[in-house]
Design an enzyme around this catalytic site. Sequence first.
Site, PDB file in Angstrom:
ATOM      1  N   GLU A 172       9.479  -3.836  10.301  1.00 19.14           N
ATOM      2  CA  GLU A 172       9.822  -2.536   9.699  1.00 19.14           C
ATOM      3  C   GLU A 172      10.243  -1.557  10.792  1.00 19.14           C
ATOM      4  O   GLU A 172       9.557  -1.425  11.820  1.00 19.14           O
ATOM      5  CB  GLU A 172       8.597  -1.984   8.939  1.00 19.14           C
ATOM      6  CG  GLU A 172       8.872  -0.600   8.344  1.00 19.14           C
ATOM      7  CD  GLU A 172       7.830  -0.140   7.326  1.00 19.14           C
ATOM      8  OE1 GLU A 172       6.914  -0.927   7.000  1.00 19.14           O
ATOM      9  OE2 GLU A 172       7.943   1.008   6.870  1.00 19.14           O
TER      10      GLU A 172
ATOM     11  N   ASP B 275      -1.189  -6.302  -0.330  1.00 16.12           N
ATOM     12  CA  ASP B 275      -1.205  -5.613   0.967  1.00 16.12           C
ATOM     13  C   ASP B 275      -2.633  -5.157   1.275  1.00 16.12           C
ATOM     14  O   ASP B 275      -3.216  -4.395   0.487  1.00 16.12           O
ATOM     15  CB  ASP B 275      -0.276  -4.403   0.855  1.00 16.12           C
ATOM     16  CG  ASP B 275       0.332  -3.991   2.164  1.00 16.12           C
ATOM     17  OD1 ASP B 275       0.073  -4.650   3.182  1.00 16.12           O
ATOM     18  OD2 ASP B 275       1.091  -2.994   2.151  1.00 16.12           O
TER      19      ASP B 275
ATOM     20  N   GLU C 161      -1.108  -5.489   8.631  1.00 16.67           N
ATOM     21  CA  GLU C 161      -0.271  -4.831   9.629  1.00 16.67           C
ATOM     22  C   GLU C 161      -0.792  -5.077  11.043  1.00 16.67           C
ATOM     23  O   GLU C 161      -2.010  -5.017  11.282  1.00 16.67           O
ATOM     24  CB  GLU C 161      -0.257  -3.315   9.385  1.00 16.67           C
ATOM     25  CG  GLU C 161       0.463  -2.921   8.108  1.00 16.67           C
ATOM     26  CD  GLU C 161       0.575  -1.412   7.919  1.00 16.67           C
ATOM     27  OE1 GLU C 161       0.217  -0.650   8.855  1.00 16.67           O
ATOM     28  OE2 GLU C 161       1.023  -0.994   6.836  1.00 16.67           O
TER      29      GLU C 161
ATOM     30  N   LYS D  37      -0.944  -9.417   2.987  1.00 16.62           N
ATOM     31  CA  LYS D  37      -0.189  -8.898   4.139  1.00 16.62           C
ATOM     32  C   LYS D  37      -1.102  -8.012   4.970  1.00 16.62           C
ATOM     33  O   LYS D  37      -1.894  -7.238   4.419  1.00 16.62           O
ATOM     34  CB  LYS D  37       1.030  -8.095   3.671  1.00 16.62           C
ATOM     35  CG  LYS D  37       1.816  -7.511   4.847  1.00 16.62           C
ATOM     36  CD  LYS D  37       3.154  -6.958   4.419  1.00 16.62           C
ATOM     37  CE  LYS D  37       3.094  -5.557   3.883  1.00 16.62           C
ATOM     38  NZ  LYS D  37       2.531  -4.548   4.815  1.00 16.62           N
TER      39      LYS D  37
ATOM     40  N   ASP E 165       0.836  -1.208   0.000  1.00 15.17           N
ATOM     41  CA  ASP E 165       0.000   0.000   0.000  1.00 15.17           C
ATOM     42  C   ASP E 165       0.872   1.259   0.000  1.00 15.17           C
ATOM     43  O   ASP E 165       0.353   2.377  -0.093  1.00 15.17           O
ATOM     44  CB  ASP E 165      -1.031  -0.010   1.143  1.00 15.17           C
ATOM     45  CG  ASP E 165      -0.403   0.030   2.513  1.00 15.17           C
ATOM     46  OD1 ASP E 165       0.838  -0.054   2.623  1.00 15.17           O
ATOM     47  OD2 ASP E 165      -1.159   0.140   3.509  1.00 15.17           O
ATOM     48  N   SER E 166       2.204   1.074   0.040  1.00 12.97           N
ATOM     49  CA  SER E 166       3.126   2.192  -0.195  1.00 12.97           C
ATOM     50  C   SER E 166       2.850   2.818  -1.562  1.00 12.97           C
ATOM     51  O   SER E 166       3.285   3.937  -1.820  1.00 12.97           O
ATOM     52  CB  SER E 166       4.578   1.702  -0.127  1.00 12.97           C
ATOM     53  OG  SER E 166       4.773   0.564  -0.948  1.00 12.97           O
TER      54      SER E 166
HETATM   55  O1  KIV Z   1       3.470  -1.076   1.689  1.00  8.90           O
HETATM   56  C1  KIV Z   1       4.607  -1.547   1.567  1.00  8.90           C
HETATM   57  O2  KIV Z   1       5.262  -1.428   0.533  1.00  8.90           O
HETATM   58  C2  KIV Z   1       5.143  -2.284   2.708  1.00  8.90           C
HETATM   59  C3  KIV Z   1       6.568  -2.701   2.660  1.00  8.90           C
HETATM   60  C4  KIV Z   1       7.482  -1.565   2.665  1.00  8.90           C
HETATM   61  C5  KIV Z   1       6.885  -3.699   3.702  1.00  8.90           C
HETATM   62  O3  KIV Z   1       4.429  -2.527   3.624  1.00  8.90           O
END
Ligand code: KIV
Length: 281
Positions: free
Chosen positions: A181, A82, A114, A112, A43-44
């Site tokens: 992280e 994510d 969090e 993924k 989600d970056s």
């Molecule tokens: O959103 C993302 O790209 C991440 C990674 C940096 C681990 O969570």
Amino acid sequence: MTTVLDVQRFKDEGRRFAVLTAYDFLSARILDEAGIPILLVGDSLGMVMLGYPTTLPVTLEDMLMHAKAVSRGARQALLVGDMPFMSYQVSVEQAIASAGRFVQEAGMHAVKLEGGGPVIEITRRLTEIGIPVMAHLGLTPQSVHSMGGFKVQGKTEAQAARIMADARALEEAGAFSLVLEGVPSALAASVTAALNIPTIGIGAGPATDAQVLVFHDVFGLTTGKAPKFVKRYANLAEEIGRAAAHYAEDVRTGAFPGREHEYSANGSTPAKEREEVKYGA
Ligand code: KIV
């Protein structure tokens, strides 16, 4: 194709491995062909692709669109989607529905999430129904406001103990890997030694089983000062800027297009096989 079993074997055999983020067809194809075993549609993308200041505005629909493009580009890599903010926090049922869309609609092989706490039960349920979970502890950007900014986590004994306890619980709940992280290297080393599943570090020092970085950071597509944990392997923003200026200059002076870029009416030049009018080949 890389599977979650391969990822566990990497840990068991002490083989360190690289993870990168990918957000579109092109980056996925390049990284996949380069042999990167795990691609994370992070989600970056909210920050590096969509220009938001945090990951919080990213929606499930945004993520699914990018995840679909990545799955069209990759053949070999394990693909992880994510789960964005508010796509899993409401209830276990909501989390299952959102994760299901990543797998069913977007071709992801895992998701993924969090955090620890309530995410432990969600991890258990997703694993039980056959959706592999990559966990994520330490600096969890979706909690940026409760952390008071993008700050290193786990510096106090209490915070470190919490991270260790959540890591053990997430492994017990079935997570196949854990992103750590923005934590001190010593804490990442202790968590890595304590777990059987692989840890994937970002700003967590050298002791984790794998490392993950954001595409734009690694290849120099972001133009500001890179964070301390980033190593740049290319300076593509500079390269693209130079190439764009060169192209504009060629157009201005008439140096482009040249003879070799033209079509002729009589078919004598260019060669027949180059006559297809198609982008992106
Ligand atoms: O959103 C993302 O790209 C991440 C990674 C940096 C681990 O969570």
